[in-house]
Design a protein around this motif. Structure first.
Motif, PDB file in Angstrom:
ATOM      1  N   ARG A 103       0.761  -1.144  -0.198  1.00 54.39           N
ATOM      2  CA  ARG A 103       0.031   0.117   0.017  1.00 54.39           C
ATOM      3  C   ARG A 103       0.969   1.197   0.103  1.00 54.39           C
ATOM      4  N   TYR A 104       0.634   2.160  -1.003  1.00 54.70           N
ATOM      5  CA  TYR A 104       1.500   3.200  -1.056  1.00 54.70           C
ATOM      6  C   TYR A 104       0.726   4.436  -1.784  1.00 54.70           C
ATOM      7  N   GLY A 105       1.370   5.877  -1.592  1.00 53.36           N
ATOM      8  CA  GLY A 105       0.899   6.760  -2.118  1.00 53.36           C
ATOM      9  C   GLY A 105       1.730   7.443  -3.388  1.00 53.36           C
ATOM     10  N   PRO A 106       1.272   8.505  -3.873  1.00 54.89           N
ATOM     11  CA  PRO A 106       2.331   9.080  -5.096  1.00 54.89           C
ATOM     12  C   PRO A 106       3.868   9.318  -4.740  1.00 54.89           C
ATOM     13  N   LYS A 107       4.175   9.178  -3.495  1.00 55.54           N
ATOM     14  CA  LYS A 107       5.709   9.821  -3.055  1.00 55.54           C
ATOM     15  C   LYS A 107       6.294   8.274  -2.893  1.00 55.54           C
ATOM     16  N   GLU A 124       0.477  -7.866  -4.314  1.00 58.74           N
ATOM     17  CA  GLU A 124      -0.680  -7.062  -4.700  1.00 58.74           C
ATOM     18  C   GLU A 124      -0.447  -5.744  -4.324  1.00 58.74           C
ATOM     19  N   ALA A 125      -0.566  -4.672  -5.341  1.00 58.03           N
ATOM     20  CA  ALA A 125      -0.147  -3.453  -5.219  1.00 58.03           C
ATOM     21  C   ALA A 125      -1.652  -2.755  -4.907  1.00 58.03           C
ATOM     22  N   GLU A 126      -1.495  -1.744  -3.959  1.00 60.06           N
ATOM     23  CA  GLU A 126      -2.905  -0.939  -3.637  1.00 60.06           C
ATOM     24  C   GLU A 126      -2.213   0.387  -3.593  1.00 60.06           C
ATOM     25  N   TYR A 127      -2.695   1.293  -4.625  1.00 58.36           N
ATOM     26  CA  TYR A 127      -2.104   2.733  -4.808  1.00 58.36           C
ATOM     27  C   TYR A 127      -3.299   3.663  -4.443  1.00 58.36           C
ATOM     28  N   ASP A 128      -3.052   4.515  -3.462  1.00 59.19           N
ATOM     29  CA  ASP A 128      -3.997   5.441  -2.827  1.00 59.19           C
ATOM     30  C   ASP A 128      -3.442   6.738  -3.203  1.00 59.19           C
ATOM     31  N   PRO A 129      -4.059   7.428  -4.125  1.00 59.21           N
ATOM     32  CA  PRO A 129      -3.449   8.900  -4.751  1.00 59.21           C
ATOM     33  C   PRO A 129      -3.852   9.949  -3.502  1.00 59.21           C
ATOM     34  N   LYS A 130      -4.487   9.652  -2.375  1.00 61.22           N
ATOM     35  CA  LYS A 130      -4.687  10.851  -1.469  1.00 61.22           C
ATOM     36  C   LYS A 130      -3.697  10.578  -0.388  1.00 61.22           C
TER      37      LYS A 130
END
Length: 175
Positions: A103-107, A124-130
C-alpha cells in the motif's frame, strides 16, 4: 604540405563544422525537454515519484496479515538486514490470502516498485492517490514464504523495468 593533404584537412574541417552546426540546431529545436516530468499533466492529478530508490532510502511499515505470531517482526528484521528503514511493525486487522499487499501513495511509487522485486512481482499493489507520505505498507499474507535473494531481486528488477506512474497520476523524478 601537398595539395592532397590540404584538401583532406579542408574536408575534415568542413565536416567538423557541419557536425557542430547540426548538434546546435538539434539542441535548440528540442521539443522533448519536458518529457517525463509531468509536462502535460491535467490539473489536480498527483505527481508520482517514479525514482527507483536504494533500499537505504525506502521507508516501510511491515504488517502481519496472517495468524502466524511474530511474522511481521521476523520479516522486518530481514528488511533491516537489507538496509531498509523500518518505521513500524504490527498486525493487520483482516487476514490476507495473497503473498503480500503493498500500500502506497504518489510519493512511494518508486519504493513500491523496488519492493515488488523482493516478492518477485507477486505482491498485490494498492495505490492510494490521497496518501501523502513516502512510506510503503507491506502487509504479509498467508501465502508468504520468504523474501527473494539479492540475485533474484536484481533479476526481478530487470524483468519489471522502470517504475511507471499509476493511472490518474503524473510521473516526476525526485533527486
Amino acid at each position: 604540405m601537398s595539395f592532397a593533404r590540404v584538401r583532406a584537412l579542408v574536408v575534415v574541417g568542413l565536416l567538423g563544422v557541419l557536425a557542430l552546426v547540426f548538434v546546435v540546431v538539434a539542441l535548440v529545436r528540442d521539443t522533448q525537454s519536458e518529457a517525463g516530468i509531468g509536462g502535460g499533466c491535467p490539473e489536480g492529478w498527483p505527481m508520482a515519484d517514479v525514482t527507483l530508490r536504494e533500499p537505504k532510502d525506502v521507508k516501510i511499515n511491515v504488517l502481519n496479515g496472517t495468524d502466524q505470531i511474530g511474522l511481521a517482526n521476523k520479516v522486518a528484521n530481514d528488511f533491516r538486514n537489507r538496509k531498509f528503514q523500518i518505521k513500524k511493525t504490527g498486525d493487520e486487522k483482516k487476514q490476507i490470502e495473497d503473498i503480500a499487499v503493498l500500500r502506497y501513495g504518489p510519493k512511494g511509487v518508486g519504493s513500491a516498485h523496488l519492493l515488488r522485486a523482493y516478492f518477485l512481482d507477486n505482491a498485490e499493489a494498492e495505490y492510494d492517490p490521497k496518501r501523502t507520505d513516502d512510506t510503503v505498507d507491506v502487509v504479509l499474507g498467508s501465502a508468504f514464504q520468504q523474501l527473494a535473494t539479492t540475485t533474484e531481486v536484481n533479476q526481478s528488477l530487470g524483468d519489471l523495468g522502470s517504475p511507471v506512474a499509476p493511472p490518474g497520476s503524473c510521473p516526476t523524478q525526485q533527486d
